[in-house]
Design an enzyme around this catalytic site. Structure first.
Site, PDB file in Angstrom:
ATOM      1  N   ASP A 141       0.902  -1.152   0.000  1.00 20.96           N
ATOM      2  CA  ASP A 141       0.000   0.000   0.000  1.00 20.96           C
ATOM      3  C   ASP A 141       0.939   1.198   0.000  1.00 20.96           C
ATOM      4  OD1 ASP A 141      -1.499   2.264   0.858  1.00 20.96           O
ATOM      5  OD2 ASP A 141      -3.089   0.878   1.446  1.00 20.96           O
ATOM      6  N   HIS A 142       1.054   1.848  -1.141  1.00 16.40           N
ATOM      7  CA  HIS A 142       2.154   2.819  -1.252  1.00 16.40           C
ATOM      8  C   HIS A 142       1.999   3.986  -0.284  1.00 16.40           C
ATOM      9  CE1 HIS A 142      -0.489   5.065  -4.006  1.00 16.40           C
ATOM     10  NE2 HIS A 142       0.299   6.101  -3.813  1.00 16.40           N
ATOM     11  N   GLU A 193      -7.684  14.740  -5.303  1.00 19.35           N
ATOM     12  CA  GLU A 193      -6.873  14.719  -6.528  1.00 19.35           C
ATOM     13  C   GLU A 193      -7.505  15.659  -7.539  1.00 19.35           C
ATOM     14  OE1 GLU A 193      -4.977  10.775  -7.632  1.00 19.35           O
ATOM     15  OE2 GLU A 193      -6.932  10.201  -6.844  1.00 19.35           O
ATOM     16  N   HIS A 253      -5.723   2.956   1.189  1.00 23.11           N
ATOM     17  CA  HIS A 253      -4.884   4.071   1.629  1.00 23.11           C
ATOM     18  C   HIS A 253      -5.470   4.815   2.831  1.00 23.11           C
ATOM     19  CE1 HIS A 253      -2.983   3.124  -2.050  1.00 23.11           C
ATOM     20  NE2 HIS A 253      -3.675   3.909  -2.845  1.00 23.11           N
TER      21      HIS A 253
END
Ligand code: BG6
Length: 504
Positions: A178-179, A217, A241
């Site tokens: 999970d970046h 975003e 996230h």
């Protein structure tokens, strides 16, 4: 800690977008930063017709920001192997490639497989690697597999996937990436909470009024319409996230800074999330979809006009929700979570809203907007922390105003923030899964999300609100706040400079 050497990093989907944009630049940065050992190699796998030379050129072309000289040391370590994962014989070919040098150097069978492929290939690849004996750890050698998100598309599919993988791998060989967990500013939440004496004693319902988590975003779905249609914002951003972020903000202090201690505490948060299901979904979750509009004079298509998207799509590109954690620390504290595409700016932050002083002896007109302190943890961009305090305006009389004490990573000497993938690849090579998700955590997060998805599917009366591209989503998201005069923070690019870039 040192990486046990030598190792081979094998990238499935080596010619894809993720490899080009994230993995190779991260490997380059790791090498330049002196984090990789002398002996390692990278094997990129794909179906395109490259040889080593043309593949290396394609990597350089794919990262135009990096000069040729920058690549010089990494490129010779990268090899390309044509591979069709639907063919068993290609796995045998891979095996020959990976084991041919072993006689000379038996330890070269330390393997990190990175699956930068569509998720429907995960089980097949893991099973086939196992069947050609490429996942068995022998003689101190390690073999690990990194799986990109999405990890399942609901609770059932995540459970099935976990089951299938643990049939052929041990849990400690599975790295679910999970970046967000690799972001420096996310890891800094651990430091902030547990490395300072002043926050933890006030990190609870006695002092905190509510918490906001926003991941906005400004881009639309770009070329990922087909994927996004199946996913939507809830699956794409919140299940992974943002729930991970929430867990780090809300968890109890772990016994030690160790993978399992941290993951145990995160799982407890997921399990304590009050279910949102059935009739309560429309009261606690607002979904929206962007419609066409004009942003700074440029017309922008709506979601339904994007490539790969159905003309009558009901996929949500915005979600706002109010969640509660049934735990003594957080009883009654609302967590407001929001994410969306085509919002006015790109920003991710956590805002801790403290309660006002119990006894405010200043007359209201003197205090105006002060009294309720805010701690803004900016995840990106302009990574940093801002604490909003009330102070006296200097001079005669007694008037208060809010000031900000801020820390920006960019002000710290020699800090260039590593990309999340650098940290996560390095951790997988080191065998440290602290920043990776564990089976139970992934399933518990899905268990919270699943009833919301089901309610949306079955109850057509739950509205999908349209919002103009470039706006902050449907106004109905404001109604989620418990108190009528509360609202979201509308952050802009700079941590402290509100409304600088958001005006449309
Ligand atoms: C990905 C989502 O996991 O995260 C994307 O699939 C999203 O839709 C991206 O754009 C956001 O990541 P970041 O690091 O830019 O906040």
């Amino acid at each position: 800690m040192r990486i046990p050497v030598p190792f081979t990093l094998i990238i499935f989907g080596g010619t894809g977008d993720l490899s080009r944009r994230k993995l190779f630049p991260a490997l380059l940065a790791l090498q330049q930063g002196g984090h990789l050992p002398e002996r390692f190699q990278i094997l990129a796998l794909g179906r395109k017709d490259y040889d080593n030379e043309s593949f290396r050129t394609s990597i350089m072309d794919g990262a135009p920001g990096i000069t040729e000289a920058g690549w010089v040391k990494l490129l010779p370590r990268i090899q390309y192997l044509h591979m069709d994962v639907s063919k068993y014989e290609d796995f045998l070919k891979l095996k020959v490639k990976l084991t041919s040098g072993e006689e000379k150097d038996p330890k070269s069978s330390n393997h990190l497989y990175y699956l930068a492929t569509p998720p429907d290939l995960y089980t097949h690849i893991a099973q086939t690697l196992a069947s050609v004996d490429l996942t068995r750890e022998t003689g101190g050698n390690w073999r690990r597999i990194v799986f990109e998100k999405p990890f399942g598309s609901g609770l059932e599919s995540a459970k099935l996937l976990n089951q299938e993988l643990t049939n052929v791998l041990n849990e400690d060989q599975i790295y679910r990436i999970d970046h967000y967990l690799g972001k420096e500013s996310v890891q800094n939440i651990f430091a902030l909470r547990f490395g300072n004496g002043i926050f933890e004693p006030t990190w609870n319902r006695e002092f905190i009024h509510h918490i906001e988590i926003t991941a906005a975003e400004s881009i639309g779905v770009e070329l990922r319409g087909a994927y996004y249609e199946e996913s939507g914002a809830l699956r794409d951003m919140i299940q992974n996230h943002l729930l991970q972020l929430l867990a780090i903000v809300a968890m109890e202090p772990p016994k030690a800074f160790l993978a399992d201690d941290i993951r145990d505490m995160k799982e407890k948060v997921f399990n304590a999330l009050r279910p949102i299901q059935g009739e309560s979904v429309s009261d606690n979750v607002i979904r929206g979809q962007y419609i066409d509009s004009t942003i700074r004079g440029i017309s922008v298509p709506g979601y339904r006009q994007e490539t790969g998207v159905a003309k009558n799509s009901t996929t949500e590109t915005f979600v706002a929700m109010r969640a509660y954690i049934d735990h003594p620390r957080w009883q009654g504290v609302p967590f407001y979570i929001r994410t969306g595409k085509r919002l006015p700016t790109r920003v991710t932050e956590v805002v801790i809203h403290y309660k006002a002083p119990v006894h405010n002896f200043f007359p209201d007109k003197l205090t105006a907007d002060t009294g309720e302190n805010q701690l803004v943890i900016r995840i990106q961009p302009d990574e940093g922390i801002l604490l909003k305090l009330g102070m006296k305006v200097p001079g005669a009389g007694f008037k208060l105003k809010t000031i900000g004490m801020d820390f920006h990573y960019s002000d710290v000497e020699s800090t260039s923030l590593p990309d999340a993938y650098e940290r996560l690849i390095l951790d997988a090579l080191l065998g440290d899964s602290t920043l990776y998700a564990r089976t139970d955590g992934v399933e518990a997060a899905w268990a919270f999300i699943d009833p919301i998805l089901k309610a949306w599917q079955s109850n057509k009366r739950i509205k999908l609100y349209g919002y103009p591209a470039g706006s902050w989503g449907p106004n109905e998201s404001i109604d989620l706040f418990e108190d009528e005069d509360e609202d979201w923070r509308y952050p802009c690019k700079n941590l402290t400079g509100e409304d600088t870039f958001c005006e449309l």
